[in-house]
Design a protein around this motif. Structure first.
Motif, short mmCIF file in Angstrom:
data_model
loop_
_atom_site.label_atom_id
_atom_site.label_comp_id
_atom_site.label_asym_id
_atom_site.label_seq_id
_atom_site.Cartn_x
_atom_site.Cartn_y
_atom_site.Cartn_z
N PRO A 11 0.82 -1.22 0.00
CA PRO A 11 0.00 0.00 0.00
C PRO A 11 0.85 1.27 0.00
O PRO A 11 0.51 2.25 -0.66
CB PRO A 11 -0.82 -0.14 1.28
N ALA A 12 1.99 1.21 0.72
CA ALA A 12 2.87 2.38 0.74
C ALA A 12 3.48 2.63 -0.64
O ALA A 12 3.64 3.77 -1.07
CB ALA A 12 3.99 2.18 1.77
N ASP A 13 3.80 1.51 -1.34
CA ASP A 13 4.33 1.65 -2.71
C ASP A 13 3.31 2.33 -3.61
O ASP A 13 3.65 3.25 -4.37
CB ASP A 13 4.68 0.28 -3.30
N ARG A 14 2.07 1.87 -3.52
CA ARG A 14 1.04 2.39 -4.42
C ARG A 14 0.75 3.86 -4.11
O ARG A 14 0.49 4.66 -5.01
CB ARG A 14 -0.22 1.54 -4.32
N GLN A 15 0.82 4.22 -2.82
CA GLN A 15 0.65 5.61 -2.44
C GLN A 15 1.79 6.47 -2.98
O GLN A 15 1.58 7.56 -3.52
CB GLN A 15 0.58 5.74 -0.92
N GLN A 16 3.02 5.91 -2.89
CA GLN A 16 4.18 6.64 -3.39
C GLN A 16 4.10 6.83 -4.90
O GLN A 16 4.41 7.89 -5.44
CB GLN A 16 5.46 5.87 -3.04
N ILE A 17 3.63 5.82 -5.61
CA ILE A 17 3.51 5.91 -7.06
C ILE A 17 2.51 6.99 -7.44
O ILE A 17 2.75 7.79 -8.36
CB ILE A 17 3.10 4.54 -7.65
N SER A 18 1.39 7.04 -6.73
CA SER A 18 0.38 8.06 -7.02
C SER A 18 0.94 9.46 -6.80
O SER A 18 0.69 10.38 -7.59
CB SER A 18 -0.85 7.85 -6.13
N GLU A 19 1.70 9.64 -5.74
CA GLU A 19 2.31 10.94 -5.47
C GLU A 19 3.34 11.29 -6.55
O GLU A 19 3.45 12.45 -6.97
CB GLU A 19 2.97 10.93 -4.10
N ASP A 20 4.10 10.28 -7.00
CA ASP A 20 5.08 10.52 -8.06
C ASP A 20 4.39 10.98 -9.34
O ASP A 20 4.84 11.92 -10.01
CB ASP A 20 5.88 9.25 -8.34
N VAL A 21 3.30 10.30 -9.70
CA VAL A 21 2.58 10.65 -10.93
C VAL A 21 2.07 12.08 -10.85
O VAL A 21 2.18 12.85 -11.82
CB VAL A 21 1.43 9.66 -11.18
N ALA A 22 1.53 12.45 -9.71
CA ALA A 22 1.02 13.82 -9.55
C ALA A 22 2.15 14.84 -9.71
O ALA A 22 1.97 15.90 -10.34
CB ALA A 22 0.35 13.96 -8.19
N ALA A 23 3.33 14.53 -9.17
CA ALA A 23 4.47 15.45 -9.28
C ALA A 23 5.01 15.50 -10.71
O ALA A 23 5.38 16.57 -11.21
CB ALA A 23 5.56 15.02 -8.31
N ILE A 24 5.03 14.35 -11.38
CA ILE A 24 5.54 14.29 -12.75
C ILE A 24 4.67 15.14 -13.67
O ILE A 24 5.17 15.82 -14.58
CB ILE A 24 5.61 12.83 -13.24
N LYS A 25 3.37 15.13 -13.45
CA LYS A 25 2.45 15.89 -14.30
C LYS A 25 2.69 17.39 -14.22
O LYS A 25 2.26 18.14 -15.10
CB LYS A 25 1.00 15.58 -13.92
#
Length: 737
Positions: free
Chosen positions: A93-107
């Motif tokens: 779950p922590a990985d998936r949360q981190q991925i979502s935050e990364d995607v938001a920052a990349i955008k």
């Protein structure tokens, strides 16, 4: 007065006299200083003029190039980077949360060209208990072109580098790979410049045995390189000359290698004349008068050989032709003007500690190559026959040549992040998902074409998509993508492209075209194969024509062409064995044989010209047999020195972290060494001695071989005669040795 200086010859008025005249030599130097002042600011901008876009490498008529151009009407030109996340035990779950935050920052990286609204993902490898996720990040290719890719990927890496412990994160896909290639090419000019400069300095120090003399050719070559780069920059910005990282890198090597070779030959002749003339101005004028024509002929041959590349279909290959030709031409002019002017200005002391004094003895008569010639003369047929058999045995290594392209995974000498990411991605997702096929077709037939593509072997079912941000229809045309099941740079993927093309081309009225990264690789292979069959015979024809005109004979040029082909085959065979069993390279680029051939033949012909023109000159006075031995004795050492320098400069390509450059550098360096140490010195000498005066047919010299002067010692005429090339003294033999 010593016999060596009796009846001194006075130089004739002309260009050679102007270059080294008492006052005009200063004019030459001032003119080159003005060139440097104008050239240096422009030369430093050559990197900005490079065009490394796919279209600059591909043939303009290729289907993938046409798709690339037409796709600009559907969407801005983009290159997708793929961020791959993986944890073999499953994403937490922590990985998936981190991925979502990364995607938001990349955008939010719009300033770096990231098209945030079109960023897709995370896409999971499976809906339940996923082990991996991938995010597709389109990066705009605007006027900054490839200069934008590496900074954009670095910014994405800064964001994703903060992921939790144990979670693998890699940036791959076309964008990630392009960024790694961009970083490999970054500083290519400076890397190769310093590598080639280091090689030249070391080799000249060994050859000249003078720490002061080596500075003159080094300065002249650096000036030539700057002038060539400035001229190429102007042509690239105002005359649409295509320059990319490959041609810019090879330019540096060519200018250093060819320029230093010409310097060695002129120094050898100048040193000889200094032993016979008290006035250094007269000595240089005569050196230029005698060695200049051979240097000019060899340089012109290289230029013509490089210009033959203009007939290539590959834009990268045809663009290399004029770039390389300009580099060699400028180096030739610099070495025939600036270099001799500087030598004359500096005087004899520049040869310290082995200063050539008036009347000092010639070392050539007792040199290594004089002794070698006498040994070959004992059994010339056995010598050339055994040598040819050995070279033919080396050529058997061609069975190990795999010049069918290098995949991205094998393109680097190391293993950058994009290659690691590609391997990780293939474990969890369809191998071709990061670099899809691009299909453009007429709108009415789009559904039929899409169904045809989806049912073609090698295409992932239900993978047909219209990329985000793409116009649904443009001028009655539709663009969509399809994912392949095999890695995009594999031979299996190329076969898929061929099947898809065959299938969609058969759809009536569809006018469908298939592009994408894999299609571009396939088209490049096809064009390169065609170029191999066209360019190689043309280069041979140019070389044969030059030799025929220069020697005014037919048999000698044909024999020399035969040795060139045998030398090339041996070098390629040995290189293939080394790549397989020493360096463990996976294969060679499709254009590898062509580039090696062009460089070996165009540059190797220099040594043919230097040797055979001297032989021809001496044969006119001494007869063919003694002319061959004298020619070898007089030019053997300087040709060997020139070959070592040229081999070393091409070996400098191995400093770049790319397999294709390392392979070209190794093969050309090995071929040059074979050419100078074995082919020119042993094989050609043995052949000429065995065939005798018939080598000059149809010239009347083919019917007469009687000496026109009393027979001297084997190399004695190096002191007394007017030779065309090289000169009697060897630049790597100390004074009085």
């Amino acid at each position: 007065m010593p016999d060596a200086i009796k009846g001194q010859e006075r130089p004739k008025k002309g260009v050679a006299h102007f270059v080294c005249g008492r006052r005009s030599k200063w004019v030459v130097v001032v003119l080159w200083l003005a060139v440097m002042v104008l050239a240096f600011p422009l030369a430093s901008k050559l990197g900005d003029a490079q065009d490394n876009d796919a279209a600059s490498w591909l043939p303009g008529s290729a289907e993938s190039t046409q798709v690339l151009e037409e796709s600009k009407g559907f969407r801005p030109e983009v290159i997708p980077a793929v961020v791959v996340y993986a944890r073999d035990s499953g994403l937490t779950p922590a990985d998936r949360q981190q991925i979502s935050e990364d995607v938001a920052a990349i955008k939010q990286l719009r300033d770096h060209g990231v098209r945030g609204n079109e960023t897709r993902g995370p896409v999971l490898d499976r809906p339940v208990d996923p082990r991996a996720a991938q995010v597709f990040v389109p990066i705009t290719m605007d006027e900054k072109g490839w200069d934008r890719i590496a900074p954009a990927v670095d910014s994405i890496r800064d964001i994703t580098g903060k992921s939790s412990t144990g979670l693998e994160v890699h940036i791959t896909g076309p964008g990630g790979t392009a960024a790694d290639f961009s970083e490999a090419f970054e500083g290519i000019d400076s890397t190769l410049l310093f590598a080639a400069l280091g090689v030249v300095i070391v080799m000249l120090l060994i050859t000249f045995r003078s720490p002061t003399l080596l500075l003159v050719p080094v300065i002249s070559v650096i000036v030539a390189l700057s002038a060539a780069q400035a001229l190429i920059y102007l042509l690239a910005t105002h005359a649409d000359l295509t320059v990319n990282g490959q041609s810019a890198g090879i330019l540096t090597v060519l200018v250093f290698g060819a320029g230093t070779d010409y310097a060695l030959l002129l120094v050898a002749r100048y040193r000889e004349e200094l032993r016979r003339h008290e006035d250094r101005h007269e000595a240089m004028a005569l050196a230029l008068h005698r060695a200049g024509p051979a240097v000019l002929a060899s340089g012109a041959t290289v230029v013509l050989g490089m210009l033959v590349l203009l007939f290539a279909e590959m834009n990268s290959t045809s663009g290399l032709g004029p770039v390389a030709a300009i580099g060699v031409a400028v180096a030739l002019v610099s070495m025939l003007t600036l270099f001799p002017a500087l030598l004359v200005i500096l005087g004899r002391w520049i040869f310290w500690p082995a200063i050539p004094h008036l009347g000092s003895p010639e070392p050539t008569e007792r040199g290594f190559w004089a002794r070698t010639g006498r040994r070959i003369a004992g059994r010339p047929r056995a010598t050339w026959g055994i040598t040819a058999v050995i070279l033919a045995a080396f050529a058997l290594g061609l069975t190990q040549l795999r010049a069918d392209g290098i995949s991205n995974a094998d393109a680097f000498t190391g293993e950058p992040d994009s290659i690691v990411g590609q391997s990780v991605q293939a474990q969890y997702f369809p191998a071709g998902s990061g670099d899809p096929l691009v299909i453009i077709t007429n709108a009415p037939q789009a559904r039929t074409v899409g169904e045809t593509v989806a049912t073609t072997s090698g295409v992932v079912p239900r993978s047909i998509t219209i990329p985000p941000g793409t116009k649904p229809v443009n001028d009655g045309r539709v663009l969509f993508e399809a994912t392949m099941s095999d890695p995009a740079d594999s031979q299996a993927a190329r076969a898929t492209v061929e099947r898809v093309r065959d299938a969609v081309h058969a759809v009536p009225d569809a006018d469908a075209q298939v592009g994408g990264g894999t299609a571009a690789l396939l088209d490049a292979e096809t064009a390169t194969t065609r170029d191999n069959y066209v360019i190689i015979p043309l280069v041979l024809a140019v070389v044969l024509l030059v030799l025929t005109l220069l020697l005014r004979a037919v048999i000698a040029p044909l024999l020399l062409i035969g040795t060139v082909v045998l030398s090339f085959a041996a070098a390629l065979g040995l290189s293939a064995l080394a790549f397989r069993y020493i360096f463990d390279y996976a294969g060679e680029a499709t254009d590898f044989p062509l580039f090696v051939f062009v460089f070996l033949v165009a540059l190797g012909i220099d040594y043919n010209i230097f040797l055979t023109t001297r032989i021809r000159e001496e044969a006119g006075r001494l007869g063919t047999r003694r002319g061959v031995l004298t020619g070898l004795a007089a030019t053997g050492a300087v040709i060997t020195s020139a070959g070592l320098v040229l081999a070393g400069t091409f070996a400098a390509l191995g400093t770049l972290p790319m397999v294709a450059f390392a392979e070209i550098g190794f093969a050309v360096a090995l071929g040059v060494l074979l050419d100078t140490l074995i082919v020119r010195s042993v094989l050609v000498t043995g052949l000429f001695l065995d065939v005798g005066p018939k080598i000059w047919w149809p010239h009347r010299r083919a019917r007469e071989d009687e000496p026109r002067t009393p027979e001297p010692a084997v190399a004695g005429s190096a002191v007394s005669g007017g030779a065309v090339s090289g000169g009697g003294s060897s630049p790597n033999e100390p004074e009085g040795s």
